[in-house]
Every structure is written in structure tokens, then in C-alpha cells.
Design a protein around this motif. Structure first.
Motif, PDB file in Angstrom:
ATOM      1  N   GLY A 128       3.109  -0.718  10.674  1.00 58.13           N
ATOM      2  CA  GLY A 128       1.765  -0.898  10.147  1.00 58.13           C
ATOM      3  C   GLY A 128       0.716  -0.406  11.110  1.00 58.13           C
ATOM      4  N   SER A 135      -0.746   4.255  13.317  1.00 54.08           N
ATOM      5  CA  SER A 135       0.210   3.225  12.928  1.00 54.08           C
ATOM      6  C   SER A 135       1.534   3.444  13.649  1.00 54.08           C
ATOM      7  N   GLU A 162       4.124  -5.766  14.246  1.00 57.31           N
ATOM      8  CA  GLU A 162       4.367  -5.486  12.832  1.00 57.31           C
ATOM      9  C   GLU A 162       5.808  -5.809  12.437  1.00 57.31           C
ATOM     10  N   TYR A 183      -4.067   3.605  -1.183  1.00 55.06           N
ATOM     11  CA  TYR A 183      -4.010   2.163  -1.402  1.00 55.06           C
ATOM     12  C   TYR A 183      -5.004   1.856  -2.518  1.00 55.06           C
ATOM     13  N   GLU A 189       4.386  -8.621   2.898  1.00 55.11           N
ATOM     14  CA  GLU A 189       4.528  -7.170   2.859  1.00 55.11           C
ATOM     15  C   GLU A 189       5.954  -6.699   2.597  1.00 55.11           C
ATOM     16  N   SER A 192       1.569   8.396  12.155  1.00 58.34           N
ATOM     17  CA  SER A 192       2.551   7.373  12.473  1.00 58.34           C
ATOM     18  C   SER A 192       3.393   7.780  13.668  1.00 58.34           C
ATOM     19  N   ARG A 236       9.531  -2.833   0.518  1.00 58.82           N
ATOM     20  CA  ARG A 236       8.079  -3.029   0.558  1.00 58.82           C
ATOM     21  C   ARG A 236       7.599  -3.783  -0.684  1.00 58.82           C
ATOM     22  N   GLU A 255       6.554  -8.600   9.553  1.00 56.18           N
ATOM     23  CA  GLU A 255       7.169  -8.180   8.290  1.00 56.18           C
ATOM     24  C   GLU A 255       8.612  -8.630   8.127  1.00 56.18           C
ATOM     25  N   ARG A 304       0.420   1.047  -3.662  1.00 50.61           N
ATOM     26  CA  ARG A 304       0.472   2.107  -2.659  1.00 50.61           C
ATOM     27  C   ARG A 304       1.194   3.294  -3.266  1.00 50.61           C
ATOM     28  N   ASN A 343       5.843   2.735  13.224  1.00 48.95           N
ATOM     29  CA  ASN A 343       7.039   2.318  12.489  1.00 48.95           C
ATOM     30  C   ASN A 343       8.126   2.091  13.528  1.00 48.95           C
TER      31      ASN A 343
END
Length: 158
Positions: free
Chosen positions: A50, A22, A65, A92, A120, A103, A39, A69, A4, A24
Motif C-alpha cells: 500500500g 507504494s 502494510e 479508485y 483490505e 511501486s 483483495r 493487511e 479498483r 508491495n
């Protein structure tokens, strides 16, 4: 090798070919520490988050997420900002997807669970607020976390 790459206002950045909503989540515990992950895809520090799945709300995305994670159950408590700057793209390399940033960053409180790495996240830790600034992270993540730490709590229009 990283899979990434984040670009911000970089003329060498590949052109975006997707946009994916997404979430966060900035989770804090009773001591005020911030839940951070290292990450797996680029080695940088970040808050969990995510992509939103079809049939899911963006709030549910953040909770899911975070659990996937980090092993931490959380409850969303507020909004830090909405980040949609087209100058920020994420490449990616595994599938050559280049996403334009989209986000929504929430605040949340710790409910239960123990910090547990995943595919992840190679590390999951509670970090005291005054130590977050010393962590290596992408520019966009730094911007989001700094907004939270300054107590702005207002949507970012950009």
C-alpha cells in the motif's frame, strides 16, 4: 462491485491525476510458500502492500502494510523491482483518484503472526510457489510476482 480498476496501455483508461509511492512485499515462510491476499476492492489475488505515509520510510511502509493487511510480521530481505510504468494506472472509484503506478516491490521473510483478513483483504493464505501461477490477478501484479519467481531480483526500469 469492484472499487479498483487497473488499466495497462489502455486508450480507454482515465488520465492519471496522482502519483503515490507504494510498497508491495513478497513474504515467504520457511517452507518457501508465498503470502497472498485476495483483495477486498476487486477480488483479485495480490501480495500485501500500500501507500507510503508522510514521515515513513518505504521499507517501513512495506512492513506496516503487510501487518495491517495480513496479520503477519515480516522482515524485509531484498528488492524485486521498482515499477513506475506510466501506461499502468489504477482507478479508485470511491474518490475518482487515478494513480500512475509507483511501486517498490520487496522480498521479506516471515517473522511471526497468523494469516488474518482485514478490511483490505478478504482472504490471506500461504500459497506454494508452484500454485501461485494459477491465481487470478491483475497484469501488473502478475509481472511483479513472476519476476520474483524467476529469481530476477533486479529493479525493473519501466
Amino acid at each position: 462491485m469492484p472499487t479498483r480498476f487497473d488499466y495497462f496501455d489502455d486508450p480507454r483508461a482515465p488520465k492519471a491525476n496522482s502519483i503515490v509511492p507504494s510498497a508491495n512485499v513478497i513474504v515467504t515462510d520457511d517452507a518457501g510458500r508465498v503470502l497472498m491476499i485476495r483483495r477486498s476492492d476487486n477480488g483479485n489475488w495480490a501480495v500485501p502492500g500500500g501507500a507510503m505515509d508522510v514521515g515513513e520510510s518505504i521499507v517501513r511502509t512495506g512492513v506496516r502494510e503487510t501487518l495491517e493487511e495480513t496479520g503477519i510480521h515480516c522482515q524485509i530481505t531484498g528488492l524485486v523491482g521498482i515499477y513506475t510504468d506510466p501506461r499502468h494506472v489504477i482507478h479508485y472509484t470511491s474518490n475518482d483518484e487515478v494513480r500512475q503506478e509507483f511501486s517498490i516491490v520487496f522480498t521479506a521473510r516471515y517473522v511471526s503472526g497468523d494469516p488474518t483478513p482485514s478490511d483490505e483483504s478478504r482472504e490471506v493464505v500461504w500459497v506454494p510457489r508452484d500454485e501461485v501461477a494459477g491465481l487470478t490477478m491483475d497484469r501488473s501484479m502478475r509481472h511483479r510476482i513472476d519476476a520474483y519467481l524467476r529469481g530476477e531480483g533486479l529493479p525493473q526500469l519501466g
